[in-house]
Each structure stands twice: as C-alpha cells, then as structure tokens.
Design a protein around this motif. Structure first.
Motif, PDB file in Angstrom:
ATOM      1  N   LYS A 113       0.787  -1.234   0.000  1.00 46.51           N
ATOM      2  CA  LYS A 113       0.000   0.000   0.000  1.00 46.51           C
ATOM      3  C   LYS A 113       0.828   1.298   0.000  1.00 46.51           C
ATOM      4  O   LYS A 113       0.647   2.169   0.864  1.00 46.51           O
ATOM      5  CB  LYS A 113      -0.981   0.015   1.174  1.00 46.51           C
ATOM      6  CG  LYS A 113      -2.073  -1.033   1.102  1.00 46.51           C
ATOM      7  CD  LYS A 113      -3.010  -0.948   2.291  1.00 46.51           C
ATOM      8  CE  LYS A 113      -4.209  -1.869   2.125  1.00 46.51           C
ATOM      9  NZ  LYS A 113      -3.852  -3.276   1.872  1.00 46.51           N
ATOM     10  N   THR A 132       1.462   5.075  -1.073  1.00 49.98           N
ATOM     11  CA  THR A 132       0.435   6.090  -1.313  1.00 49.98           C
ATOM     12  C   THR A 132       0.060   6.128  -2.792  1.00 49.98           C
ATOM     13  O   THR A 132      -1.123   6.122  -3.146  1.00 49.98           O
ATOM     14  CB  THR A 132       0.936   7.483  -0.883  1.00 49.98           C
ATOM     15  OG1 THR A 132       1.634   7.389   0.350  1.00 49.98           O
ATOM     16  CG2 THR A 132      -0.225   8.452  -0.757  1.00 49.98           C
ATOM     17  N   PHE A 133       1.077   6.162  -3.648  1.00 55.01           N
ATOM     18  CA  PHE A 133       0.881   6.159  -5.103  1.00 55.01           C
ATOM     19  C   PHE A 133       1.815   5.121  -5.716  1.00 55.01           C
ATOM     20  O   PHE A 133       2.850   4.775  -5.134  1.00 55.01           O
ATOM     21  CB  PHE A 133       1.194   7.531  -5.707  1.00 55.01           C
ATOM     22  CG  PHE A 133       0.347   8.652  -5.182  1.00 55.01           C
ATOM     23  CD1 PHE A 133      -0.934   8.879  -5.696  1.00 55.01           C
ATOM     24  CD2 PHE A 133       0.814   9.487  -4.178  1.00 55.01           C
ATOM     25  CE1 PHE A 133      -1.711   9.912  -5.210  1.00 55.01           C
ATOM     26  CE2 PHE A 133       0.035  10.519  -3.689  1.00 55.01           C
ATOM     27  CZ  PHE A 133      -1.234  10.732  -4.205  1.00 55.01           C
ATOM     28  N   LYS A 135      -6.418  -1.861  -5.887  1.00 51.83           N
ATOM     29  CA  LYS A 135      -7.245  -0.995  -5.036  1.00 51.83           C
ATOM     30  C   LYS A 135      -6.470  -0.420  -3.848  1.00 51.83           C
ATOM     31  O   LYS A 135      -6.874   0.591  -3.272  1.00 51.83           O
ATOM     32  CB  LYS A 135      -8.443  -1.785  -4.485  1.00 51.83           C
ATOM     33  CG  LYS A 135      -9.280  -2.506  -5.539  1.00 51.83           C
ATOM     34  CD  LYS A 135      -9.883  -1.545  -6.538  1.00 51.83           C
ATOM     35  CE  LYS A 135     -10.720  -2.292  -7.586  1.00 51.83           C
ATOM     36  NZ  LYS A 135     -11.160  -1.400  -8.689  1.00 51.83           N
ATOM     37  N   SER A 190      -3.555   1.008  -3.611  1.00 50.97           N
ATOM     38  CA  SER A 190      -2.703   2.157  -3.866  1.00 50.97           C
ATOM     39  C   SER A 190      -3.275   2.931  -5.043  1.00 50.97           C
ATOM     40  O   SER A 190      -4.100   2.400  -5.800  1.00 50.97           O
ATOM     41  CB  SER A 190      -1.274   1.682  -4.171  1.00 50.97           C
ATOM     42  OG  SER A 190      -0.390   2.763  -4.395  1.00 50.97           O
ATOM     43  N   CYS A 191      -2.849   4.163  -5.223  1.00 50.49           N
ATOM     44  CA  CYS A 191      -3.410   5.044  -6.254  1.00 50.49           C
ATOM     45  C   CYS A 191      -2.458   5.172  -7.436  1.00 50.49           C
ATOM     46  O   CYS A 191      -1.272   5.467  -7.253  1.00 50.49           O
ATOM     47  CB  CYS A 191      -3.687   6.430  -5.674  1.00 50.49           C
ATOM     48  SG  CYS A 191      -4.777   6.430  -4.253  1.00 50.49           S
ATOM     49  N   ILE A 251      -5.254  12.011  -4.157  1.00 51.42           N
ATOM     50  CA  ILE A 251      -5.599  10.605  -3.934  1.00 51.42           C
ATOM     51  C   ILE A 251      -6.926  10.296  -4.617  1.00 51.42           C
ATOM     52  O   ILE A 251      -7.070   9.294  -5.334  1.00 51.42           O
ATOM     53  CB  ILE A 251      -5.661  10.298  -2.421  1.00 51.42           C
ATOM     54  CG1 ILE A 251      -4.243  10.289  -1.831  1.00 51.42           C
ATOM     55  CG2 ILE A 251      -6.364   8.981  -2.161  1.00 51.42           C
ATOM     56  CD1 ILE A 251      -4.196  10.135  -0.326  1.00 51.42           C
ATOM     57  N   LYS A 252      -7.899  11.168  -4.443  1.00 50.41           N
ATOM     58  CA  LYS A 252      -9.197  10.986  -5.095  1.00 50.41           C
ATOM     59  C   LYS A 252      -9.061  11.039  -6.609  1.00 50.41           C
ATOM     60  O   LYS A 252      -9.627  10.203  -7.333  1.00 50.41           O
ATOM     61  CB  LYS A 252     -10.172  12.070  -4.618  1.00 50.41           C
ATOM     62  CG  LYS A 252     -11.571  11.959  -5.212  1.00 50.41           C
ATOM     63  CD  LYS A 252     -12.481  13.061  -4.667  1.00 50.41           C
ATOM     64  CE  LYS A 252     -13.882  12.957  -5.267  1.00 50.41           C
ATOM     65  NZ  LYS A 252     -14.771  14.047  -4.759  1.00 50.41           N
ATOM     66  N   SER A 284      -6.461  10.396  -8.479  1.00 53.57           N
ATOM     67  CA  SER A 284      -5.749   9.232  -9.000  1.00 53.57           C
ATOM     68  C   SER A 284      -6.632   7.992  -9.018  1.00 53.57           C
ATOM     69  O   SER A 284      -6.556   7.185  -9.948  1.00 53.57           O
ATOM     70  CB  SER A 284      -4.485   8.972  -8.174  1.00 53.57           C
ATOM     71  OG  SER A 284      -3.572  10.030  -8.321  1.00 53.57           O
ATOM     72  N   LYS A 285      -7.450   7.825  -7.987  1.00 50.00           N
ATOM     73  CA  LYS A 285      -8.352   6.671  -7.954  1.00 50.00           C
ATOM     74  C   LYS A 285      -9.358   6.718  -9.102  1.00 50.00           C
ATOM     75  O   LYS A 285      -9.636   5.710  -9.750  1.00 50.00           O
ATOM     76  CB  LYS A 285      -9.081   6.618  -6.609  1.00 50.00           C
ATOM     77  CG  LYS A 285      -8.210   6.164  -5.451  1.00 50.00           C
ATOM     78  CD  LYS A 285      -8.982   6.128  -4.143  1.00 50.00           C
ATOM     79  CE  LYS A 285      -8.117   5.602  -3.009  1.00 50.00           C
ATOM     80  NZ  LYS A 285      -8.843   5.601  -1.702  1.00 50.00           N
ATOM     81  N   GLY A 320      -7.550   6.092 -12.583  1.00 52.31           N
ATOM     82  CA  GLY A 320      -7.246   4.693 -12.851  1.00 52.31           C
ATOM     83  C   GLY A 320      -8.397   3.948 -13.493  1.00 52.31           C
ATOM     84  O   GLY A 320      -8.186   2.976 -14.239  1.00 52.31           O
TER      85      GLY A 320
END
Length: 550
Positions: free
Chosen positions: A412, A414-415, A467, A469-470, A496-497, A499-500, A503
């Motif tokens: 996990k 962060t990115f 899921k 990591s971003c 973070i939002k 990047s999610k 993806g």
C-alpha cells in the motif's frame, strides 16, 4: 537590449500529438498501449494525467488554470544562466517552451543573441526538440541553435555513429553538447561564435554541422566542482505563488542496476560538501521557498551523509517540505525518524518488482521484504510513498508479474506507477541477451519468458484491478508534480481521489466512451471543487466571470 544568448527549457508535448505519431505502430509493441494506459478521453480528446489535472482545476474552480510543474525554475536553464552570468555573459531564460513562445519570439526579434540553447532534459525522442528548433528557425533562420542535456548524451551512448547522426539530423540543430554538465562547453562555444571566423573544431565535447556533415570533437570531461558556485539563484514567474525549487547535491549514482545506464552517463560520482549545501539552502530559505525537491539519484547514499543533511535541516529550522528519490536498501529506523523531523513530504521509490528473483536479476541489492518494511516505515512517519514498478524485465513470467501486483496491493504505497519495461541495448542486462533470448528495443521486445505486448496487457489489467494504492503515471506527473500543486493550494486528499478516479478511465478508446464513462470523467472534472486556496491563487492573475460547472 543586450542579450548574448537564450536558454530554453522543456517542451511538454501534448498527448494528442504523441498518440498521432505512434498510432500507426499500435500493433508492433507496447508503445501505444503504454500511452493510452497513462491517459483518458475528455470531450473527444486524449489527455494525459497532467493535462487532465489542469482541466479539472479549471472546471472545478471556474478559473482557467495556468498552473504547471513546468513553472518551477528549470534546473538546466538556471545552472547555465548562473555559470555564464558569473562570466559576464548575458543569458535570457525561457523557463519552459510551452509558456514561453511569445517571450522567445520577442527576444529573437528585439535582440541579437549569438545562440539559442535548448535543454533536452525529460526528452526521450527527437520530435519535441524538432518542434522547438523549427519555431526558432521560423523567426530567426540564421541564429546558431545548440542542443544539450541527457537526451543528447543518451544518443551518443546508445547508438552507433550513423544512427547518432541520423537522429541529430532529425533534431535539426547546429551544435550538440555531449557532456554530463556542459556549462564550460557552452562557454567555449560562445567564445568561438564571437569571433569573425569561428572554428568549432577547437571546442571539446560537441558535434556540429559542417555543410551536410556532422563532425565530432574531442571528449574532455568538465568535472566542474559542485562547490565552485554553491548558491544557485532562481527566477520565478511574476504574480505566481513561489513553487518548489530543485536542489542537486550530487552527480551520478553509486549503484549499478542492470536496467539503468545513468551511472555510465553520469560518470564519476561527485558530491557537494555539507557547507556548500548549507549555503544553498540558506539562500533558498531567504527568498521564501517552502518546498524543495532534491534531484540526486541516490540522495540517501552514503547513509551517514544523508543523515548529516537531515540533521542540518533540523538544526537550521528551515521548515522546508522536501521530496527526493529514496533507496530503501540504504536505510534504518533512525533514517525515517530524521526524515519526518526534517520535513520530508514524500519520496520516489525504485521498487521495480515484488519478486526477489527479478530484483536479483536487476541487481537491486534489496529484497521485497526490506521494500515492504521501508514502505511501512514511511507510512508510520507520515511520508508519502511513490512506488515505481515495471513488468517484463528479463526473467519475468506471468507468476513473477502477479507477485509485483500483489506487492503493490499489500504494501500500500500512497501512489504507484506500473509500466511495461523499456528495453535499451546499452545497459548491463543487455550483455546477457543471448541467455534470455532478448530481442528488440524500446517498447517492442521479447525474451524467452515474455514479450512487450503481453507485459503491456498485464500492466493495463493491473491498473484497473489494484485498489490498495493510487495510480499516478510518471509519464507526465509524479511526486515532484504533486509537491508543486500542494505548494499552490491543492491537497494530498484531492490527488488521492483524482488518482483513484483516473485509474478507472485509462486505456479506453474513443469509440468506447459510454454513459458510465462520461459520469466518471465528470467526477474527475470536479475533484478540486470548493478549493478556495486554488481559486484565490488563480484569481490573483485572472479577473473573469466563473465558467459554467462541467
């Protein structure tokens, strides 16, 4: 206006331009898949991550965003400007080609510079450089154009003589600097250009046009001490909040990973001493900079020196938030404690693989267990981790690739960035090509266990499935970019939002855009909605009515 020379920074090529160039080869390797896995469709256009960030900020705030990492002071431009300026040579910087075309045009039309220098930092092919060269020629056909930097060094290292000259002809400049530093060489070029009858054959470290030929001069390493002029002064865009600045304390790398040519191109290791580092950081602090990015390939090697730098920042109470590359292989518990105390915002990790056999093939000198421990330490100490990983290195199988994907899930970071391995023929692993049955180049290769097309498919599927990591692609955006946007008012949570959501949008072709996709892209375009700090930042420069919400 007295201008002796102009230095131009990076040309950030639009994704639509890149795709148009490589689309005819979409079935001949992983290059096309690599690009679409790093981009998404908006209003019928394919945009990369950085372009989508710009559009999302614009639509979320109702203000046209002019924010970009390329508004950070370009290090190549400023190092040259500082070096030549101290020798009474007047240099006008064009920090970034994309934002600076009008300024460049004005300088060419209203001054008489002896040369225009173009940096090839972050460039991996000739086309973006040719665009800059053609633009200069359209305004000033006779001016001498000089190109230097990593891409030129790479061409000279990677290709045979005829291939080198073919690529240089495609770029179209007059002179090419082949030297890891290049400041002294540029000084000598300027000296010759000032003569009635310049003789470029006397200048070391260059290739230059002579009629229809490209001639090469003798190679003489510069080895300019990093302590010679420790304080690097920066220029900034007017009316913009001050961005992070780049800091370099060493050149080259002590490690010799099997996929990397940087230690060869970088040459002999050079370090800036601690007193010089302190002088440079004192200056940066004095002009109100709050964020810095160390660009050393291995800042924490040797570890004792790294700790001394961290203790310096703690003792001086600079209050910097800083980023760097980081080698988990060279760390202990105290390292992470000092990093947190000194203001570390985040680090880029060359994880590369989650399989110990592949890590050994890469000569990474680290295990997946140590990598996992390091990522957990970063999390404990509130430091952003950005894990760079590849699929397809020689020895890679479907099983080892699965272990890398699983590693990203359970560790996990962060990115993360996950991409198909890029094959180069002048790196240590290529010496074992017969053992691996390795053939091909770039994103079109095969070895006894996998080929680039299969590796590209694994990457695309993984991006959609991971899921824990971003996904943040290094093609156009990485931790340095994140630090820039945070310095301008964005938040980690927003990215973070972003990047999610991003993806879920990658690798979709234009013909497959449907209602579900449009709903998701609309989500992406509103990530920064309500961010007053970003709005106020943009409002400083624009006075216009808010645009309609997307």
């Amino acid at each position: 206006m007295k201008v002796d020379g102009i230095i131009i920074g990076f040309n950030d090529e639009a994704m639509e331009t890149t795709i148009k160039r490589i689309e005819p080869y979409k079935n001949k390797g992983a290059a096309y898949g690599h690009m679409i896995s790093r981009s998404a469709i908006l209003d019928g256009r394919r945009l990369k991550y950085s372009e989508l960030v710009k559009e999302s900020i614009s639509r979320s705030t109702g203000m046209v965003s002019d924010l970009s990492i390329y508004r950070m002071p370009n290090m190549a431009v400023h190092y040259i400007m500082n070096y030549l300026g101290r020798r009474n040579i007047s240099i006008e910087p064009v920090n970034n080609y994309n934002f600076g075309k009008e300024r460049l045009k004005y300088l060419l039309e209203n001054s008489s510079p002896k040369f225009v220098g173009v940096s090839s930092t972050c460039i991996v092919e000739a086309a973006p450089l040719r665009e800059v060269v053609d633009y200069i020629r359209s305004i000033s056909p006779l001016i001498k154009i000089i190109v230097g930097g990593p891409f030129i060094n790479s061409i000279n290292f990677e290709y045979r003589d005829e291939q080198q000259k073919y690529l240089l002809q495609r770029i179209g400049a007059d002179i090419y600097v082949h030297e890891r530093q290049g400041e002294k060489t540029l000084y000598h070029i300027y000296g010759e250009l000032c003569k009635d009858k310049p003789d470029l054959s006397k200048v070391p470290n260059i290739l230059y046009k002579d009629g229809n030929q490209i001639l090469r001069t003798v190679k003489v390493p510069e080895n300019i001490s990093l302590d010679e002029d420790p304080i690097k002064e920066f220029t900034f865009y007017k009316n913009h909040m001050k961005p992070p600045v780049y800091v370099r304390t060493a050149i080259s790398c002590s490690l010799h990973c099997a996929f990397c040519r940087y230690p060869i191109l970088g040459g002999e290791l050079m370090y800036m001493n601690l007193d010089s580092i302190e002088k440079n950081l004192d200056y940066i602090h004095s002009i109100g900079i709050r964020y810095i990015t160390f660009i050393d390939d291995s800042l924490n090697i040797p570890l004792d020196r790294f700790k001394d730098i961290l203790r310096l920042m703690i003792r001086k109470k600079y209050g910097f938030r800083w980023c760097s590359f980081f080698r988990i292989s060279h760390s202990d518990e105290e390292t992470y404690e000092l990093m947190e105390q000194s203001g570390c915002l985040g680090v880029i990790l060359g994880v590369e693989s989650g399989n110990n056999t592949i890590l050994k093939n890469m000569d990474k000198r680290v295990t997946k267990e140590k990598l996992y421990w390091g990522i957990q330490q970063l999390t404990i100490h509130n430091i952003i981790s950005y894990a760079s990983c590849v699929i397809g290195f020689p020895g890679e199988t479907a099983e080892t690739a699965r272990e890398t994907i699983e590693f990203i899930e359970y560790s996990k970071p962060t990115f993360y960035d996950l991409q198909c391995w890029f094959c180069e023929n002048a790196v240590p692993i290529y010496e074992e090509k017969e053992y691996y049955n390795l053939e091909g180049y770039g994103y079109s290769w095969s070895h006894k266990d996998m080929d680039s097309i299969r590796a590209g498919e694994i990457v695309i599927n993984a991006i959609h499935s991971i899921k824990g990591s971003c996904f943040m692609p290094s093609l156009s955006f990485n931790l340095w970019s994140l630090a820039y946007y945070i310095s301008q008012g964005a938040t980690l949570e927003e990215f973070i939002k972003f990047s999610k959501i991003f993806g879920r949008l990658t690798s979709v072709e234009k013909d497959n855009v449907d209602g579900k996709y449009l709903k998701t892209i609309n989500e992406l375009m509103n990530v920064f909605h309500g961010n007053k700090a970003l709005y106020d930042n943009l409002r400083m420069r624009y006075k216009q009515q808010p645009r309609e919400k997307y």
